[in-house]
Design a protein around this motif. Structure first.
Motif, PDB file in Angstrom:
ATOM      1  N   ARG A   4      61.259 -46.297 -10.234  1.00  0.00           N
ATOM      2  CA  ARG A   4      59.921 -45.268 -10.421  1.00  0.00           C
ATOM      3  C   ARG A   4      58.802 -46.239  -9.740  1.00  0.00           C
ATOM      4  NH1 ARG A   4      58.708 -44.835 -16.832  1.00  0.00           N
ATOM      5  NH2 ARG A   4      56.941 -43.162 -15.851  1.00  0.00           N
ATOM      6  N   VAL A   5      58.167 -45.294  -9.085  1.00  0.00           N
ATOM      7  CA  VAL A   5      57.065 -45.424  -8.537  1.00  0.00           C
ATOM      8  C   VAL A   5      55.611 -44.674  -9.078  1.00  0.00           C
ATOM      9  CG1 VAL A   5      56.177 -44.960  -6.071  1.00  0.00           C
ATOM     10  CG2 VAL A   5      58.448 -45.437  -6.305  1.00  0.00           C
ATOM     11  N   ILE A   6      55.183 -45.431  -9.697  1.00  0.00           N
ATOM     12  CA  ILE A   6      54.006 -45.347 -10.552  1.00  0.00           C
ATOM     13  C   ILE A   6      52.421 -44.961  -9.409  1.00  0.00           C
ATOM     14  CG2 ILE A   6      52.646 -45.005 -12.213  1.00  0.00           C
ATOM     15  CD1 ILE A   6      54.778 -45.625 -13.448  1.00  0.00           C
ATOM     16  N   VAL A   7      52.236 -43.977  -9.127  1.00  0.00           N
ATOM     17  CA  VAL A   7      50.676 -44.296  -8.302  1.00  0.00           C
ATOM     18  C   VAL A   7      49.261 -44.185  -9.918  1.00  0.00           C
ATOM     19  CG1 VAL A   7      48.933 -43.270  -7.051  1.00  0.00           C
ATOM     20  CG2 VAL A   7      51.214 -43.907  -6.434  1.00  0.00           C
ATOM     21  N   SER A   8      48.287 -45.519  -9.365  1.00  0.00           N
ATOM     22  CA  SER A   8      47.521 -45.652 -10.126  1.00  0.00           C
ATOM     23  C   SER A   8      45.837 -45.065  -9.533  1.00  0.00           C
ATOM     24  CB  SER A   8      47.269 -46.626 -10.467  1.00  0.00           C
ATOM     25  OG  SER A   8      45.943 -46.832 -11.820  1.00  0.00           O
ATOM     26  N   THR A   9      45.190 -43.897 -10.141  1.00  0.00           N
ATOM     27  CA  THR A   9      44.713 -43.499  -9.121  1.00  0.00           C
ATOM     28  C   THR A   9      43.569 -42.862 -10.190  1.00  0.00           C
ATOM     29  OG1 THR A   9      43.815 -42.112  -7.174  1.00  0.00           O
ATOM     30  CG2 THR A   9      45.583 -41.312  -8.260  1.00  0.00           C
ATOM     31  N   ASP A  10      41.855 -42.542  -9.762  1.00  0.00           N
ATOM     32  CA  ASP A  10      41.339 -41.871 -10.406  1.00  0.00           C
ATOM     33  C   ASP A  10      41.140 -40.710  -9.722  1.00  0.00           C
ATOM     34  OD1 ASP A  10      39.053 -43.330  -8.369  1.00  0.00           O
ATOM     35  OD2 ASP A  10      38.244 -43.611  -9.165  1.00  0.00           O
ATOM     36  N   ASP A  11      41.540 -40.588  -8.685  1.00  0.00           N
ATOM     37  CA  ASP A  11      41.091 -39.516  -7.474  1.00  0.00           C
ATOM     38  C   ASP A  11      42.446 -37.878  -7.316  1.00  0.00           C
ATOM     39  OD1 ASP A  11      39.477 -39.020  -5.343  1.00  0.00           O
ATOM     40  OD2 ASP A  11      41.767 -38.418  -4.572  1.00  0.00           O
ATOM     41  N   ALA A  12      41.804 -37.117  -7.550  1.00  0.00           N
ATOM     42  CA  ALA A  12      42.984 -36.075  -7.872  1.00  0.00           C
ATOM     43  C   ALA A  12      43.730 -35.423  -6.957  1.00  0.00           C
ATOM     44  CB  ALA A  12      42.112 -34.794  -7.704  1.00  0.00           C
ATOM     45  N   GLU A  13      42.810 -36.008  -5.468  1.00  0.00           N
ATOM     46  CA  GLU A  13      43.134 -35.775  -4.176  1.00  0.00           C
ATOM     47  C   GLU A  13      44.476 -36.568  -4.231  1.00  0.00           C
ATOM     48  OE1 GLU A  13      41.891 -34.764   0.499  1.00  0.00           O
ATOM     49  OE2 GLU A  13      40.569 -35.414  -0.933  1.00  0.00           O
ATOM     50  N   ILE A  14      44.431 -38.003  -4.393  1.00  0.00           N
ATOM     51  CA  ILE A  14      45.914 -38.704  -3.841  1.00  0.00           C
ATOM     52  C   ILE A  14      46.432 -38.792  -5.029  1.00  0.00           C
ATOM     53  CG2 ILE A  14      45.469 -41.509  -4.052  1.00  0.00           C
ATOM     54  CD1 ILE A  14      42.952 -42.176  -3.880  1.00  0.00           C
TER      55      ILE A  14
END
Length: 207
Positions: A4-14
């Motif tokens: 699985r590739v999971i991205v952790s971000t607080d940014d909607a664009e990212i």
């Protein structure tokens, strides 16, 4: 070898860009873990707790791929995972390189005067010795890190006590500075087109 590739971000664009590239963004990172100086440990602990609470899922291995180093070879990442899987005693794996500069020739400033950064037992002035006579050191380059979930959850650490080395001899392309963007984009373009990329490192200025 990554499930699985999971991205952790607080940014909607990212988050939108990550989903468009095929990654999962099952949660938005809380602002308290998205500050300029937020440690990796808080980010990974939050992700693991969320996955356990919401999916009853805990991966055995976490492959940390920092976005500031987007130029990577899949075969090297797979080899790093294989090495980690082959050593159940290891808490983590860190990609490292031989540095162009040795820290034994570095100094810190103390009360307006220079003091050696490091010492070597039995050696009076390692900063004045030939590099070849100094202890061998490695720089953690951020190419790939692998951490067992238990290391984060039980040892409260991103490294633990037993860390496997994964020596990368490729040139490391980083996005720590804005002026690096054109070069990294050009290299990624070559890789996308199947063109040859020079990964060799230049140590002519090593001291």
């Amino acid at each position: 070898r990554i499930g699985r590739v999971i991205v952790s971000t607080d940014d909607a664009e990212i988050a939108a860009a990550a989903r468009a590239a095929g990654a999962e963004v099952p949660f938005m990172r809380p602002a308290e873990f998205a500050q300029d100086l937020s440690p990796d440990l808080d980010v990974f602990r939050h992700a693991l707790h969320w996955l356990k609470q919401n999916e009853n899922y805990t991966p055995e291995l976490l492959v940390h791929l920092r976005p500031t180093g987007p130029v990577r070879r899949v075969e090297l990442i797979d080899e790093a995972i294989r090495r980690m899987e082959a050593d159940p005693t290891a808490d983590a794996l860190r990609a490292v390189s031989v540095p162009a500069l040795t820290p034994y020739k570095m100094w810190r400033m103390e009360a307006g005067y220079l003091k050696p950064l490091l010492s070597v037992p039995g050696v009076k002035e390692p900063h004045s010795m030939a590099r070849q006579m100094l202890p061998e050191v490695y720089w953690q380059n951020g190419y790939v890190d692998i951490i067992r979930a238990r290391t984060v959850l039980e040892k409260n650490s991103m490294a633990g006590d037993v860390v496997l080395p994964f020596v990368v001899n490729d040139r490391i392309y980083e996005l720590d500075y804005e002026e690096s963007i054109p070069e990294v984009e050009a290299v990624l373009g070559k890789l996308a087109r199947g063109e040859k990329v020079d990964f060799s490192r230049d140590h002519r200025h090593a001291v």
